[in-house]
Design a protein around this motif. Structure first.
Motif, short mmCIF file in Angstrom:
data_model
loop_
_atom_site.label_atom_id
_atom_site.label_comp_id
_atom_site.label_asym_id
_atom_site.label_seq_id
_atom_site.Cartn_x
_atom_site.Cartn_y
_atom_site.Cartn_z
N LYS A 39 40.56 47.50 40.10
CA LYS A 39 39.32 47.96 40.73
C LYS A 39 39.64 48.99 41.81
CE LYS A 39 36.74 43.67 39.96
NZ LYS A 39 35.96 42.56 40.59
N ARG A 40 39.09 50.16 41.64
CA ARG A 40 39.40 51.27 42.55
C ARG A 40 38.90 51.00 43.98
NH1 ARG A 40 40.89 56.41 41.53
NH2 ARG A 40 40.48 56.09 39.30
N PHE A 41 37.73 50.42 44.11
CA PHE A 41 37.14 50.23 45.42
C PHE A 41 37.10 48.77 45.86
CE2 PHE A 41 34.94 53.95 43.48
CZ PHE A 41 35.53 54.94 44.25
N SER A 42 37.80 47.90 45.14
CA SER A 42 37.70 46.47 45.46
C SER A 42 39.05 45.76 45.47
CB SER A 42 36.77 45.77 44.47
OG SER A 42 35.49 46.37 44.46
N GLY A 43 40.05 46.40 46.00
CA GLY A 43 41.32 45.72 46.20
C GLY A 43 42.37 45.93 45.13
N GLY A 44 42.16 46.81 44.19
CA GLY A 44 43.19 47.12 43.20
C GLY A 44 43.28 46.08 42.09
N VAL A 45 44.49 45.65 41.77
CA VAL A 45 44.72 44.75 40.65
C VAL A 45 44.09 43.38 40.92
CG1 VAL A 45 46.47 43.58 39.25
CG2 VAL A 45 46.86 45.91 40.04
N VAL A 46 43.36 42.88 39.94
CA VAL A 46 42.75 41.56 40.05
C VAL A 46 43.80 40.51 39.68
CG1 VAL A 46 40.95 40.03 39.18
CG2 VAL A 46 40.46 42.46 39.53
N LYS A 100 53.78 35.95 30.82
CA LYS A 100 53.00 34.74 31.09
C LYS A 100 51.53 35.12 31.20
CE LYS A 100 56.50 31.84 33.31
NZ LYS A 100 56.88 31.10 34.53
N TYR A 101 50.73 34.52 30.36
CA TYR A 101 49.33 34.93 30.25
C TYR A 101 48.59 34.79 31.58
CZ TYR A 101 44.63 35.44 28.30
OH TYR A 101 43.37 35.87 28.03
N GLY A 102 48.71 33.65 32.22
CA GLY A 102 47.99 33.40 33.46
C GLY A 102 48.49 34.21 34.63
N GLU A 103 49.67 34.83 34.50
CA GLU A 103 50.26 35.61 35.59
C GLU A 103 50.33 37.09 35.25
OE1 GLU A 103 54.00 33.84 36.61
OE2 GLU A 103 53.18 31.80 36.62
N LEU A 104 49.47 37.52 34.33
CA LEU A 104 49.53 38.91 33.88
C LEU A 104 49.19 39.88 35.01
CD1 LEU A 104 50.28 40.10 31.16
CD2 LEU A 104 47.85 40.25 30.60
N GLY A 105 48.25 39.50 35.87
CA GLY A 105 47.90 40.35 37.00
C GLY A 105 49.07 40.54 37.95
N GLN A 106 49.78 39.43 38.26
CA GLN A 106 50.95 39.53 39.14
C GLN A 106 52.05 40.37 38.50
OE1 GLN A 106 49.17 36.81 38.51
NE2 GLN A 106 49.30 35.27 40.15
N HIS A 108 51.67 42.83 36.39
CA HIS A 108 51.30 44.25 36.46
C HIS A 108 51.44 44.78 37.89
CE1 HIS A 108 49.32 47.96 35.29
NE2 HIS A 108 48.54 47.85 36.37
N GLN A 109 51.06 43.97 38.84
CA GLN A 109 51.10 44.42 40.22
C GLN A 109 52.53 44.56 40.74
OE1 GLN A 109 49.81 41.67 43.45
NE2 GLN A 109 48.29 43.27 43.94
N GLN A 110 53.40 43.61 40.41
CA GLN A 110 54.75 43.57 40.98
C GLN A 110 55.78 44.35 40.17
OE1 GLN A 110 55.71 39.42 41.58
NE2 GLN A 110 53.72 39.01 42.54
N ILE A 111 55.60 44.40 38.84
CA ILE A 111 56.61 45.03 37.99
C ILE A 111 56.02 46.18 37.18
CG2 ILE A 111 58.32 44.65 36.17
CD1 ILE A 111 58.38 41.70 37.06
N GLY A 112 54.90 45.93 36.52
CA GLY A 112 54.25 46.98 35.77
C GLY A 112 54.47 46.86 34.27
#
Length: 271
Positions: A39-46, A100-106, A108-112
């Protein structure tokens, strides 16, 4: 009628804008995939919500969705490593992995999206170098491949455990040694095999000789027992019994004359 073109033009423009907006907002996530919302205006990666699942989704056009494959995948890797005595060994391996499905956001945020090249493959290479360096080329070629495979897997798994990646298995598919080393190992293994076969033949021959000795000893003991039990009286009775049977033969005329030295009758006959 004169006003129609003036109304139609803005309508067409609005329709085009709506179409562009929908096309920018529509996200289709395929089978075996999941989406990470940014989200561009709401804190980035969910990261505090589950990833977007399979199917059609509408998101704000100023946001983005990064799609990951969440099925188990396999990656192949060829590595040059050193044995315990410093010889170059080529190792062909593959790894089964998935995010890990439940940690997909982390993830993407930490490694990409490049987590395979950034984390998993370098870790596999490092673990392979560490493990192979404990073994000689002969061990790598013959008896230790399963142990090496298990050790590489365990070392890699420890490192990627907290990296939002699931590592299912590492398979060592081939170990390639320098040709001269391989030939020397094969000659040694052949000689060891021939030596084992020779020892087996010696053991077999020794067991057969022992069997024959036991059998001969048994026969000798039986003869001793038999000889001890045959007294003169028994022998004389057996002789008389045999003489009577012979005298009753229809094919001979029997004449008994005197007796022999051992007290048995003499039988003379002709056909």
């Amino acid at each position: 009628m004169d006003r129609l073109p003036k109304i139609a033009l803005p309508t067409v423009v609005v329709i085009i804008l709506v179409f562009i907006l929908i096309s920018k907002s529509a996200i289709n996530i395929g089978a075996g995939e999941a989406g990470v919302l940014w989200k561009r205006f709401s804190g980035g990666v969910v990261t505090d919500q589950p990833p977007l699942g399979e199917g059609f989704h509408l998101v704000a056009p100023w946001n983005r969705v990064y799609i990951y494959e969440v099925r188990r995948q396999e990656v192949f890797e060829k590595m040059k490593v050193l044995s315990s005595n410093g010889l170059d060994i080529q190792l062909d391996a593959s790894a089964w992995y998935m995010p890990k499905y439940g940690e997909l956001g982390q993830l993407h945020q930490q490694i990409g999206e490049g987590y395979l090249d950034r984390i998993l493959l370098p870790t596999i290479r490092s673990a392979a170098r560490s493990v192979v360096g404990r073994y000689t080329p002969e061990q790598l070629y013959s008896s230790k491949r399963d142990a090496i495979q298990a050790e590489i897997f365990e070392e890699t798994k420890k490192i990627v455990e907290g990296q939002h990646i699931v590592l299912d298995e590492i398979l060592v598919r081939d170990v390639t040694l320098p040709p001269t080393i391989k030939e020397a190992i094969e000659r040694k293994l052949k000689q060891e095999q021939e030596s084992l076969e020779y020892e087996f033949r010696l053991v077999t021959a020794e067991k057969e000789a022992e069997r024959q000795r036991i059998e001969a000893q048994g026969k000798a003991d039986a003869n001793k027992i038999l000889s001890a039990s045959l007294t003169d009286k028994i022998l004389q009775d057996k002789g008389i019994e045999a003489t009577l049977k012979l005298s009753q033969s229809p094919n001979a005329k029997v004449v008994v004359v005197g007796s022999g030295d051992d007290g048995l009758p003499l039988i003379l006959g002709n056909n």
